[in-house]
Each structure stands twice: as structure tokens, then as C-alpha cells.
Motif scaffolding. Structure first.
Motif, PDB file in Angstrom:
ATOM      1  N   LEU A 137     -16.355  12.041 -19.064  1.00 41.63           N
ATOM      2  CA  LEU A 137     -16.611  13.412 -19.504  1.00 41.63           C
ATOM      3  C   LEU A 137     -17.824  13.480 -20.425  1.00 41.63           C
ATOM      4  N   ASP A 138     -17.934  12.545 -21.350  1.00 44.60           N
ATOM      5  CA  ASP A 138     -19.101  12.511 -22.240  1.00 44.60           C
ATOM      6  C   ASP A 138     -20.394  12.336 -21.439  1.00 44.60           C
ATOM      7  N   TYR A 139     -20.330  11.479 -20.417  1.00 43.20           N
ATOM      8  CA  TYR A 139     -21.519  11.250 -19.592  1.00 43.20           C
ATOM      9  C   TYR A 139     -21.915  12.521 -18.844  1.00 43.20           C
ATOM     10  N   LEU A 140     -20.951  13.250 -18.303  1.00 44.03           N
ATOM     11  CA  LEU A 140     -21.247  14.488 -17.582  1.00 44.03           C
ATOM     12  C   LEU A 140     -21.879  15.540 -18.492  1.00 44.03           C
ATOM     13  N   LYS A 141     -21.538  15.487 -19.771  1.00 40.01           N
ATOM     14  CA  LYS A 141     -22.102  16.444 -20.728  1.00 40.01           C
ATOM     15  C   LYS A 141     -23.534  16.069 -21.131  1.00 40.01           C
ATOM     16  N   GLN A 142     -23.869  14.782 -21.055  1.00 37.36           N
ATOM     17  CA  GLN A 142     -25.161  14.313 -21.544  1.00 37.36           C
ATOM     18  C   GLN A 142     -26.203  14.143 -20.433  1.00 37.36           C
ATOM     19  N   ARG A 143     -25.762  13.647 -19.278  1.00 36.97           N
ATOM     20  CA  ARG A 143     -26.695  13.371 -18.167  1.00 36.97           C
ATOM     21  C   ARG A 143     -27.202  14.687 -17.586  1.00 36.97           C
ATOM     22  N   LYS A 144     -28.521  14.804 -17.493  1.00 36.38           N
ATOM     23  CA  LYS A 144     -29.108  16.049 -17.001  1.00 36.38           C
ATOM     24  C   LYS A 144     -29.754  15.862 -15.628  1.00 36.38           C
ATOM     25  N   GLN A 145     -29.629  16.898 -14.813  1.00 37.43           N
ATOM     26  CA  GLN A 145     -30.254  16.945 -13.497  1.00 37.43           C
ATOM     27  C   GLN A 145     -30.733  18.386 -13.284  1.00 37.43           C
ATOM     28  N   PHE A 146     -31.969  18.544 -12.842  1.00 39.80           N
ATOM     29  CA  PHE A 146     -32.546  19.877 -12.665  1.00 39.80           C
ATOM     30  C   PHE A 146     -32.515  20.671 -13.971  1.00 39.80           C
ATOM     31  N   GLY A 147     -32.637  19.962 -15.104  1.00 38.63           N
ATOM     32  CA  GLY A 147     -32.734  20.620 -16.391  1.00 38.63           C
ATOM     33  C   GLY A 147     -31.431  21.036 -17.030  1.00 38.63           C
ATOM     34  N   VAL A 148     -30.289  20.713 -16.409  1.00 35.12           N
ATOM     35  CA  VAL A 148     -28.986  21.086 -16.978  1.00 35.12           C
ATOM     36  C   VAL A 148     -28.057  19.879 -16.931  1.00 35.12           C
ATOM     37  N   PRO A 149     -27.052  19.830 -17.828  1.00 36.88           N
ATOM     38  CA  PRO A 149     -26.079  18.741 -17.764  1.00 36.88           C
ATOM     39  C   PRO A 149     -25.334  18.773 -16.424  1.00 36.88           C
ATOM     40  N   ILE A 150     -25.132  17.613 -15.836  1.00 32.67           N
ATOM     41  CA  ILE A 150     -24.483  17.582 -14.528  1.00 32.67           C
ATOM     42  C   ILE A 150     -23.027  18.040 -14.608  1.00 32.67           C
ATOM     43  N   GLY A 151     -22.477  18.084 -15.818  1.00 35.01           N
ATOM     44  CA  GLY A 151     -21.125  18.600 -15.982  1.00 35.01           C
ATOM     45  C   GLY A 151     -20.996  20.069 -15.667  1.00 35.01           C
ATOM     46  N   LYS A 152     -22.119  20.789 -15.545  1.00 34.13           N
ATOM     47  CA  LYS A 152     -22.082  22.204 -15.176  1.00 34.13           C
ATOM     48  C   LYS A 152     -21.934  22.417 -13.674  1.00 34.13           C
ATOM     49  N   PHE A 153     -22.092  21.337 -12.895  1.00 36.67           N
ATOM     50  CA  PHE A 153     -21.948  21.471 -11.450  1.00 36.67           C
ATOM     51  C   PHE A 153     -20.465  21.543 -11.098  1.00 36.67           C
ATOM     52  N   GLN A 154     -20.106  22.561 -10.346  1.00 33.27           N
ATOM     53  CA  GLN A 154     -18.694  22.817 -10.087  1.00 33.27           C
ATOM     54  C   GLN A 154     -18.019  21.678  -9.335  1.00 33.27           C
ATOM     55  N   ALA A 155     -18.721  21.078  -8.413  1.00 39.12           N
ATOM     56  CA  ALA A 155     -18.127  19.981  -7.645  1.00 39.12           C
ATOM     57  C   ALA A 155     -17.722  18.824  -8.552  1.00 39.12           C
ATOM     58  N   LEU A 156     -18.567  18.523  -9.548  1.00 37.47           N
ATOM     59  CA  LEU A 156     -18.249  17.435 -10.474  1.00 37.47           C
ATOM     60  C   LEU A 156     -17.137  17.839 -11.435  1.00 37.47           C
ATOM     61  N   GLN A 157     -17.097  19.114 -11.791  1.00 33.00           N
ATOM     62  CA  GLN A 157     -15.994  19.590 -12.624  1.00 33.00           C
ATOM     63  C   GLN A 157     -14.658  19.408 -11.914  1.00 33.00           C
ATOM     64  N   HIS A 158     -14.628  19.716 -10.617  1.00 39.67           N
ATOM     65  CA  HIS A 158     -13.396  19.549  -9.850  1.00 39.67           C
ATOM     66  C   HIS A 158     -12.954  18.083  -9.815  1.00 39.67           C
ATOM     67  N   ARG A 159     -13.913  17.182  -9.680  1.00 35.91           N
ATOM     68  CA  ARG A 159     -13.567  15.760  -9.629  1.00 35.91           C
ATOM     69  C   ARG A 159     -13.076  15.274 -10.996  1.00 35.91           C
ATOM     70  N   MET A 160     -13.651  15.822 -12.063  1.00 35.18           N
ATOM     71  CA  MET A 160     -13.184  15.474 -13.397  1.00 35.18           C
ATOM     72  C   MET A 160     -11.760  15.962 -13.610  1.00 35.18           C
ATOM     73  N   VAL A 161     -11.455  17.154 -13.109  1.00 36.38           N
ATOM     74  CA  VAL A 161     -10.087  17.685 -13.195  1.00 36.38           C
ATOM     75  C   VAL A 161      -9.122  16.802 -12.405  1.00 36.38           C
ATOM     76  N   ASP A 162      -9.570  16.333 -11.242  1.00 35.35           N
ATOM     77  CA  ASP A 162      -8.720  15.433 -10.436  1.00 35.35           C
ATOM     78  C   ASP A 162      -8.386  14.160 -11.209  1.00 35.35           C
ATOM     79  N   MET A 163      -9.371  13.630 -11.943  1.00 35.01           N
ATOM     80  CA  MET A 163      -9.123  12.431 -12.747  1.00 35.01           C
ATOM     81  C   MET A 163      -8.074  12.704 -13.823  1.00 35.01           C
ATOM     82  N   ARG A 164      -8.201  13.826 -14.498  1.00 40.48           N
ATOM     83  CA  ARG A 164      -7.241  14.184 -15.547  1.00 40.48           C
ATOM     84  C   ARG A 164      -5.850  14.423 -14.962  1.00 40.48           C
ATOM     85  N   THR A 165      -5.799  15.004 -13.777  1.00 39.26           N
ATOM     86  CA  THR A 165      -4.502  15.231 -13.127  1.00 39.26           C
ATOM     87  C   THR A 165      -3.817  13.911 -12.816  1.00 39.26           C
TER      88      THR A 165
END
Length: 377
Positions: free
Chosen positions: A257-285
Motif C-alpha cells: 500500500l505504501d508503494y502504491l501511494k509513492q510510485r508515480k506513473q503518468f504524473g500520479v501515484p499508481i494507487g489512484k488507478f482503479q484496477a490496482l485499488q481492486h487488487r489491493m482490496v483483494d489482498m486485504r480480503t
């Protein structure tokens, strides 16, 4: 049901957490792993001084009378630090077998030393062809008067390279996979007829192959009657491994989660990409499901042996195995290439989670075992 920890349990958890946090940074872990022992003798001594190695033992044997819940709290913190010390193997599994099978003199001699951290023990139950079947024992023991000698080979003895005593399962009667006729022996690894081949495991720990050639052994319990105790104590060890996996998964999720908040792609943190958010939720589940089953396993681990207890522990190990691999794989993929580098901690958490998913039975083994238990319910 009240899942709140008692004040004593909270203190125990805080003590273990503080010890791991202060003494087990990732850089230190790498040095411990590369050392001759493969872990930190100083950390092991600290655990003994704080009473953590005495938690599972009855008070009359020098312990604190802890249950599976107390074991869970300690193992979860050890999992957070992916510590290298063989706590489960020495304290929970070996200590449990001696407590259940040992004579008064054997308990007096060994349990106090294990509880204080002075003695590190190991357990040799697996063989090269056994594939998780604890009743598949080809190592043999022969009696000559009151003396016993063992011959055979044991595999993947975690912590066996530094153990002062090793508990070895050997067959004294019956065929190769008979449950009757299996005995347990205390073997001095430095004694005659004992050879150890040391090696490193994939998760940074160390273990050994154990070769026995008419090696002297001291019988633990009744000859030919050790298998029920072995399976019971293996159940306690399974509950402990589930708890360790939970601790490691929590860190893997947090680091990702920390990495998704820090790593940037196209000028924004990759944690803002919905597909990656869904995968992060799957991990927590996966983590939440595994945590629930681990708590259940801890609650039944110290109960009397029964089909229901065995079924619960088998189900817990199956689910935690699946979740551990899922979390490890997702964490690596969400990180990308950096997660595969040796210098990055996540790679080591992933390796440990994969190792736990195989220790004392992988998910296929426990799924098959659960199906058989359901058929006799």
C-alpha cells in the motif's frame, strides 16, 4: 464470543512486538541469516529472559500455562519481523511433545532448559519420501535390552543444525505407513552414528538432513504409541504457523500500500488507478479471511484431541496457505521488478509465506485431509 484480549495477553503481545521491532530490522536479519547459526543467539537469549520461550508450558514445569491464543500472539509478531529463530520448532512442537510424552525425569531435564532458552530443540518427523505424511516412517529403531539405536534418514529438520537435542520419529513395529508402531526418541546430534548435512532454505533459514546409523536414542513415551501425540502437537504447530503467516501478510499488505501511494506513473501515484485499488482490496480480503481462521485455529489448538479440532486446524491451514501465496504473488506483481530484488524486504516476506504454505502440509494435502474428515463426520 468475546475476542478481546485480556490485559495479560495485551502485555504479552506488546512485549513481543517491541522486542521484534527493536532487535530485528531488515538489515540485521540479513546479517543473522548469513551467520554460522543462521539466526541471532542474542535474540533467542532475549526471548528466554523475557519469558517468551516459557509461555506454552504448564506452570508446574516452569512455564506460564499459555494456550494457543498466547502462541498466536507471539508467532504473529515473529512473522512481522520474519524472524529466523526456530521458535515454533523448539518451543511449541518439541516442547509440546516432551510435555505430552516425557517422563518426569525427561521433563525436568529438558523443559526447564527449553523454557529458559538455554536449550534449543528440533523435531525430525519428515523423510525424503513421506510428502507431509507423518505416518510414513521408514527410519527404524531397534532395542537391545534397555538401549535403543536408530537407523535411517530425516529431511528438512529446521533448526536441526544448531539443536542440542532432536526428537526423531522411528518405526519400532508395523509397515511403512502404519500409524501403530511409531515411536519418538530423543537423539543427541553430536552422538555416535549421527551425521548432519546443513543447508539454507529458500526463506533465509537453515536446516539439515539427518543421517542415523545405529545412533543411540532415548525413548520418549511408550514404544509404538507416539503417533497420536505427534498429530496432536503438529496441530498446535499448524495453528502457530498460521499466526506467523498472518504477521507476514500484514507487513506485505502495508508495504504494498505504501508503494502504491509513492510510485508515480503518468504524473500520479499508481494507487489512484482503479484496477490496482481492486487488487489491493483483494489482498486485504484474503488477509481478513485468513485472520479469522487463524483466530479459530488458535482457540481450538489447546483443546482435547477430536475430529472437530483436527477438521478446524486442517481447514485453517488450507485457507491460510492459499491466502499467503495469493498475498505474496499480488504484492510482487503490484510492485513490479523491485519486489524481486534481494535488497528489498518484500521479496523475503514472499519467500517466507511460500515456505509456510508448504510446512506441515500444503493446501492440496490439507484439502484432501479435510475431505476425508468430512466423510466420517
Amino acid at each position: 464470543m468475546d475476542f478481546k484480549l485480556t490485559e495479560e495477553q495485551q502485555m504479552l503481545q506488546e512485549t513481543a512486538a517491541r522486542l521484534v521491532r527493536d532487535a530485528y530490522t531488515f538489515d540485521k536479519r540479513e546479517k543473522f541469516s548469513a551467520s554460522e547459526t543462521g539466526f541471532s543467539p542474542e535474540f533467542w537469549q532475549q526471548m528466554g529472559e523475557l519469558g517468551l520461550t516459557a509461555i506454552p508450558f504448564p506452570e508446574e514445569l516452569g512455564g506460564f500455562g499459555g494456550t494457543g491464543v498466547e502462541n498466536m500472539l507471539i508467532m504473529q509478531e515473529l512473522g512481522r519481523g520474519i524472524t529466523l529463530e526456530p521458535y515454533m520448532e523448539s518451543v511449541i512442537l518439541a516442547g509440546g511433545l516432551i510435555t505430552q510424552l516425557g517422563s518426569d525425569s525427561q521433563k525436568d531435564e529438558l523443559l526447564g532448559a527449553i523454557a529458559s532458552g538455554e536449550l534449543q530443540a528440533a523435531v525430525a518427523l519428515d523423510e525424503p519420501s513421506s510428502h507431509y505424511l507423518l505416518n510414513d516412517v521408514q527410519t527404524t529403531a531397534k532395542q537391545d535390552g534397555s538401549d535403543w539405536t536408530l537407523s535411517g534418514r530425516k529431511a528438512v529438520v529446521i533448526g536441526g543444525h544448531t539443536a542440542g537435542k532432536i526428537l526423531v520419529s522411528a518405526r519400532t513395529a508395523g509397515d511403512v505407513r502404519d500409524e501403530k508402531g511409531i515411536s519418538l526418541f530423543i537423539v543427541d546430534p553430536k552422538g555416535a552414528g549421527v551425521t548432519r548435512r546443513e543447508y539454507a532454505t529458500v526463506d533465509g533459514r537453515k536446516g539439515c538432513e539427518l543421517f542415523l546409523d545405529n545412533a543411540p536414542g532415548e525413548l520418549l513415551g511408550q514404544a509404538g504409541e507416539a503417533f497420536p501425540a505427534i498429530t496432536y502437537q503438529a496441530g498446535r504447530a499448524i495453528a502457530a504457523l498460521c499466526a506467523e503467516a498472518i504477521g507476514a501478510m500484514e507487513v506485505a499488505c502495508d508495504v504494498t500500500l505504501d508503494y502504491l501511494k509513492q510510485r508515480k506513473q503518468f504524473g500520479v501515484p499508481i494507487g489512484k488507478f482503479q484496477a490496482l485499488q481492486h487488487r489491493m482490496v483483494d489482498m486485504r480480503t484474503e488477509l481478513e479471511q485468513a485472520t479469522s481462521m487463524t483466530i479459530l485455529a488458535a482457540c481450538v489448538a489447546s483443546e482435547e484431541d477430536s475430529v472437530e479440532r483436527t477438521r478446524t486446524l486442517t481447514a485453517a491451514k488450507f485457507l491460510v496457505n492459499r491466502s499467503a501465496r495469493k498475498v505474496a504473488e499480488e504484492a510482487i506483481q503490484l510492485h513490479g521488478g523491485i519486489a524481486m530484488t534481494w535488497e528489498y524486504s518484500l521479496a523475503h516476506y514472499a519467500k517466507r509465506l511460500v515456505m509456510i504454505s508448504h510446512q506441515l502440509g500444503d493446501d492440496d494435502h490439507h484439502l484432501e485431509a479435510y475431505a476425508k474428515l468430512m466423510s466420517v463426520a
